[in-house]
Design an enzyme around this catalytic site. Structure first.
Site, PDB file in Angstrom:
ATOM      1  N   GLY A   1       6.760   6.132  -2.917  1.00 60.32           N
ATOM      2  CA  GLY A   1       7.454   7.309  -2.366  1.00 60.32           C
ATOM      3  C   GLY A   1       8.912   7.344  -2.818  1.00 60.32           C
TER       4      GLY A   1
ATOM      5  N   GLY B   1       1.535   7.055 -11.085  1.00 63.48           N
ATOM      6  CA  GLY B   1       2.492   7.786 -10.240  1.00 63.48           C
ATOM      7  C   GLY B   1       3.891   7.701 -10.823  1.00 63.48           C
ATOM      8  N   THR B   2       4.274   6.495 -11.206  1.00 58.37           N
ATOM      9  CA  THR B   2       5.618   6.273 -11.767  1.00 58.37           C
ATOM     10  C   THR B   2       5.817   7.082 -13.042  1.00 58.37           C
ATOM     11  OG1 THR B   2       5.518   4.027 -10.901  1.00 58.37           O
ATOM     12  CG2 THR B   2       7.192   4.472 -12.579  1.00 58.37           C
TER      13      THR B   2
ATOM     14  N   ASP C   1      -4.678  -2.637 -11.977  1.00 65.79           N
ATOM     15  CA  ASP C   1      -6.027  -2.054 -11.962  1.00 65.79           C
ATOM     16  C   ASP C   1      -6.549  -1.690 -13.352  1.00 65.79           C
ATOM     17  OD1 ASP C   1      -5.811  -2.239  -9.265  1.00 65.79           O
ATOM     18  OD2 ASP C   1      -5.736  -0.084  -8.865  1.00 65.79           O
TER      19      ASP C   1
ATOM     20  N   MET D   1      -2.818 -12.332  -3.303  1.00 63.69           N
ATOM     21  CA  MET D   1      -2.474 -13.610  -3.959  1.00 63.69           C
ATOM     22  C   MET D   1      -2.558 -13.450  -5.470  1.00 63.69           C
ATOM     23  SD  MET D   1      -4.312 -16.430  -1.625  1.00 63.69           S
ATOM     24  CE  MET D   1      -3.480 -17.781  -2.429  1.00 63.69           C
TER      25      MET D   1
HETATM   26  N1  LIG Z   1       3.639  13.425  -9.082  1.00 62.50           N
HETATM   27  C1  LIG Z   1       4.727  12.673  -8.924  1.00 62.50           C
HETATM   28  N2  LIG Z   1       5.952  13.167  -9.201  1.00 62.50           N
HETATM   29  C2  LIG Z   1       7.054  12.418  -9.056  1.00 62.50           C
HETATM   30  N3  LIG Z   1       7.036  11.135  -8.620  1.00 62.50           N
HETATM   31  C3  LIG Z   1       5.867  10.584  -8.319  1.00 62.50           C
HETATM   32  C4  LIG Z   1       4.643  11.309  -8.449  1.00 62.50           C
HETATM   33  N4  LIG Z   1       3.621  10.496  -8.078  1.00 62.50           N
HETATM   34  C5  LIG Z   1       4.193   9.330  -7.712  1.00 62.50           C
HETATM   35  N5  LIG Z   1       5.531   9.363  -7.871  1.00 62.50           N
HETATM   36  C6  LIG Z   1       6.479   8.285  -7.572  1.00 62.50           C
HETATM   37  O1  LIG Z   1       6.208   7.156  -8.406  1.00 62.50           O
HETATM   38  C7  LIG Z   1       6.414   5.955  -7.673  1.00 62.50           C
HETATM   39  C8  LIG Z   1       5.220   5.046  -7.813  1.00 62.50           C
HETATM   40  O2  LIG Z   1       4.004   5.734  -7.535  1.00 62.50           O
HETATM   41  P1  LIG Z   1       2.722   4.971  -6.955  1.00 62.50           P
HETATM   42  O3  LIG Z   1       1.600   5.901  -6.981  1.00 62.50           O
HETATM   43  O4  LIG Z   1       3.074   4.352  -5.645  1.00 62.50           O
HETATM   44  O5  LIG Z   1       2.516   3.726  -7.928  1.00 62.50           O
HETATM   45  P2  LIG Z   1       2.082   3.605  -9.435  1.00 62.50           P
HETATM   46  O6  LIG Z   1       3.206   4.061 -10.269  1.00 62.50           O
HETATM   47  O7  LIG Z   1       1.823   2.179  -9.586  1.00 62.50           O
HETATM   48  O8  LIG Z   1       0.870   4.467  -9.599  1.00 62.50           O
HETATM   49  C9  LIG Z   1       6.726   6.335  -6.244  1.00 62.50           C
HETATM   50  O9  LIG Z   1       8.107   6.161  -6.021  1.00 62.50           O
HETATM   51  C10 LIG Z   1       6.311   7.799  -6.153  1.00 62.50           C
HETATM   52  O10 LIG Z   1       7.141   8.545  -5.276  1.00 62.50           O
HETATM   53  O1  LIG Z   2      -0.541  -2.514  -0.636  1.00 63.34           O
HETATM   54  P1  LIG Z   2      -0.028  -1.644  -1.704  1.00 63.34           P
HETATM   55  O2  LIG Z   2       1.279  -2.055  -2.246  1.00 63.34           O
HETATM   56  O3  LIG Z   2      -0.056  -0.211  -1.357  1.00 63.34           O
HETATM   57  O4  LIG Z   2      -0.962  -1.836  -2.952  1.00 63.34           O
HETATM   58  C1  LIG Z   2      -2.330  -1.668  -2.961  1.00 63.34           C
HETATM   59  C2  LIG Z   2      -2.764  -1.055  -4.257  1.00 63.34           C
HETATM   60  O5  LIG Z   2      -2.015  -1.508  -5.349  1.00 63.34           O
HETATM   61  C3  LIG Z   2      -2.839  -1.773  -6.467  1.00 63.34           C
HETATM   62  O6  LIG Z   2      -2.877  -3.148  -6.666  1.00 63.34           O
HETATM   63  C4  LIG Z   2      -2.306  -1.175  -7.730  1.00 63.34           C
HETATM   64  O7  LIG Z   2      -1.859   0.093  -7.503  1.00 63.34           O
HETATM   65  P2  LIG Z   2      -0.685   0.708  -8.377  1.00 63.34           P
HETATM   66  O8  LIG Z   2      -1.170   0.665  -9.789  1.00 63.34           O
HETATM   67  O9  LIG Z   2      -0.547   2.065  -7.828  1.00 63.34           O
HETATM   68  O10 LIG Z   2       0.505  -0.143  -8.196  1.00 63.34           O
HETATM   69  C5  LIG Z   2      -4.205  -1.239  -6.057  1.00 63.34           C
HETATM   70  O11 LIG Z   2      -5.252  -1.975  -6.593  1.00 63.34           O
HETATM   71  C6  LIG Z   2      -4.156  -1.359  -4.583  1.00 63.34           C
HETATM   72  O12 LIG Z   2      -4.999  -0.432  -3.964  1.00 63.34           O
HETATM   73 MG   LIG Z   3      -1.229   4.426  -9.301  1.00 67.00          MG
END
Ligand SMILES: Nc1ncnc2c1ncn2[C@@H]1O[C@H](COP(=O)(O)OP(=O)(O)O)[C@@H](O)[C@H]1O
Ligand SMILES: O=P(O)(O)OC[C@H]1O[C@](O)(COP(=O)(O)O)[C@@H](O)[C@@H]1O
Ligand SMILES: [Mg+2]
Length: 497
Positions: free
Chosen positions: A190, A216-217, A245, A401
């Site tokens: 977030g 997301g990032t 993942d 872990m």
């Molecule tokens: N569609 C989006 N637009 C802008 N920022 C986003 C969007 N989706 C996710 N983010 C931001 O990217 C960051 C990481 O997203 P997250 O889904 O938690 O992890 P990951 O990057 O590992 O998939 C968070 O700070 C989130 O607010």
């Molecule tokens: O407890 P958290 O930090 O939300 O992470 C759980 C999630 O993070 C992961 O390890 C990886 O997710 P991201 O690639 O979004 O970081 C998922 O397999 C798992 O569901």
């Molecule tokens: Mg993700």
């Protein structure tokens, strides 16, 4: 230092001709920065933006790498500007040349002088082995290869840009961080506020932004890039893909994945020892994998002690002919014990039947799952209890872990290459891209190609069949589904002939 002027002029928004007479389509609809170059025999280059696309008369400088004693042995100092990496390498005589990406690596001329660079690094999303290695290698790579001394760490993920102080990162301060799990910068979900983030980039005079994170990032990085471009800033925005993942498309695999598969062996070994030491012993191991089962699949294939692997891509059912319980009875009769590996996102449809209305999301908007490990363990216990079978079930959940350990040797090397490819791209003025290996060659990939879909285990591929044949588990696909898949496959083959 010698400088020359780039005169690409105002932001283009139409089809232009490249040096080698190919068609280049830039911003076809004006809404994004797609740069598609079409060449002969179906050649397509999905190119990435460059600062000179929207900033005119940018000076360029000779790359200092050519005078670097450590690199003096390199035969070809620089990547040819025209080099590309093919997305599909299995071809036949009549295949079109297909999609390509710009090859990563050092360029002859760079868009930044060393003392002009103000870089920053941020880590976002969930933890993953190797985060610290990437941070270390960006800092050391910028310093050693390009003489850049000013690198800031943004703490606590995206919100750190506007809600936290920065830390100064030097080769000395990051020297041994690759030996530690997690990220020394901290991370979060977030908190993405594009305007505040780009304000902070502008206020701090940052001109290279290295963003390490998952899908997301990278979506966040893409909108930061668009805003930077809209404001006309000389700032390179570079994404480095991260997820344990392995669900990021286009790239061969994500860093930390190998480490995770290796560490998962310890949990599977423990489950196997417990199971085989008891009468009707059942070991259940839950592994990460929100939407895809790569860790479970590879950990299962590597172990050879697993009797059943359950992943989100392959729906399964518990009761009746061809179901999990029937298979378990057979296996326990034959072998006296069994090990089940389950990915956290598997069977969520079955869980929502037992526990409806669970629609929670994390701060980034990712769906929060019920604990499938606990759920399936209870279901198995209940089933065998009503059958009057005494079973001995042990459930192991090593997920956090596994995620919290440092990267193994091969992931460490991989992280180094990612960091170096990212640095070379930024110094050469490329921006708005994610870096990663495509068919073993590092390439610069447009953000939208990374964020438009997720990488999944393809259950009609030979790799999944290898797993089924190693575990002997049922495919859980009904006869109708198998026939449907076969027809689709035949139609596909007929179409491609
Ligand atoms: N569609 C989006 N637009 C802008 N920022 C986003 C969007 N989706 C996710 N983010 C931001 O990217 C960051 C990481 O997203 P997250 O889904 O938690 O992890 P990951 O990057 O590992 O998939 C968070 O700070 C989130 O607010
Ligand atoms: O407890 P958290 O930090 O939300 O992470 C759980 C999630 O993070 C992961 O390890 C990886 O997710 P991201 O690639 O979004 O970081 C998922 O397999 C798992 O569901
Ligand atoms: Mg993700």
């Amino acid at each position: 230092m010698e400088s020359s002027s780039n005169s690409s002029g105002a932001p283009p928004s139409h089809t232009v001709r490249s040096n080698n007479n190919n068609n280049v389509v830039i911003n076809p609809d004006g809404s994004d920065s797609s740069k598609i170059v079409e060449g002969e025999y179906g050649f397509v280059l999905e190119d990435v933006p460059r600062l000179s696309d929207y900033l005119s008369h940018l000076p360029t400088y000779p790359n200092p790498l050519q005078d670097n004693p450590s690199y003096s042995v390199v035969k070809q100092h620089f990547v040819n500007e025209e080099d590309t990496v093919a997305q599909t390498i299995v071809v036949h005589e009549d295949s079109p040349r297909g999609t390509h990406f710009r090859r990563a690596g050092p360029r002859q001329r760079v868009y930044f002088e060393a003392d002009e660079v103000e870089a920053c690094i941020v880590t976002c999303g969930g933890l993953c082995p190797g985060l610290n290695t990437v941070v270390r290698e960006i800092v050391c790579g910028l310093y050693n290869m390009y003489g850049v001394t000013r690198v800031l760490g943004i703490e606590g993920g995206y919100r750190g840009f506007y809600a936290r102080n920065t830390v100064s990162l030097t080769p000395k301060s990051v020297n041994d961080i690759h030996k530690r799990g997690g990220t020394i910068l901290g991370t979060s979900r977030g908190g993405h506020d594009t305007t505040k983030i780009v304000d902070s980039i502008e206020d701090r005079g940052i001109n290279q932004v290295y963003i390490i994170g998952g899908d997301g990032t990278q979506r966040g990085a893409s909108v930061i890039f668009e805003e930077v471009r809209r404001r006309g800033l000389k700032v390179s925005v570079i994404g480095i893909p991260k997820t344990i993942d392995n669900d990021i498309p286009v790239i061969d695999k994500s860093f930390g994945f190998d480490t995770a598969v290796e560490e998962a062996q310890r949990a599977i070994d423990a489950a196997h020892v417990e199971a085989e030491s008891a009468e009707h012993g059942v070991g259940v191991v839950k592994l990460m994998g929100r939407d895809c089962g790569f860790i479970a699949q590879y950990a299962t294939l590597a172990s050879r002690d697993v009797d059943c692997c359950l992943i989100p891509e392959s729906p399964f059912y518990l009761e009746g002919p061809g179901g999990l319980f029937e298979y378990m009875e057979k296996r326990l009769k034959e072998n006296g014990h069994m090990v089940i590996v389950i990915a956290e996102g598997a069977g969520q449809n079955l869980l929502s039947e037992s526990l409806p209305n669970m629609d929670d999301k994390d701060a980034s908007g990712n769906k929060l799952f019920q604990d499938v490990g606990l759920w399936i363990s209870q279901k198995i216990k209940d089933y065998f209890k009503q059958k009057d079978w005494v079973i001995n079930l042990k459930h192991i959940d090593p997920t956090y872990m596994i995620r919290a350990i440092p990267a193994n040797a091969s992931d460490n090397v991989y992280c180094t290459l990612l960091a170096h490819s990212a640095i070379h791209g930024a110094m050469a003025g490329y921006t708005g891209f994610t870096v990663g290996p495509v068919n073993s060659r590092h390439a610069y990939i447009p953000f939208q190609r990374i964020t438009e879909k997720q990488n999944k285990v393809v259950i009609t591929d030979r790799m999944w069949a290898r797993l089924l044949s190693s575990t002997n588990q049922p495919s859980f696909l009904g006869l109708k589904t198998i026939q449907g898949l076969k027809i689709k496959q035949e139609q596909k083959q007929a179409g491609s002939c």
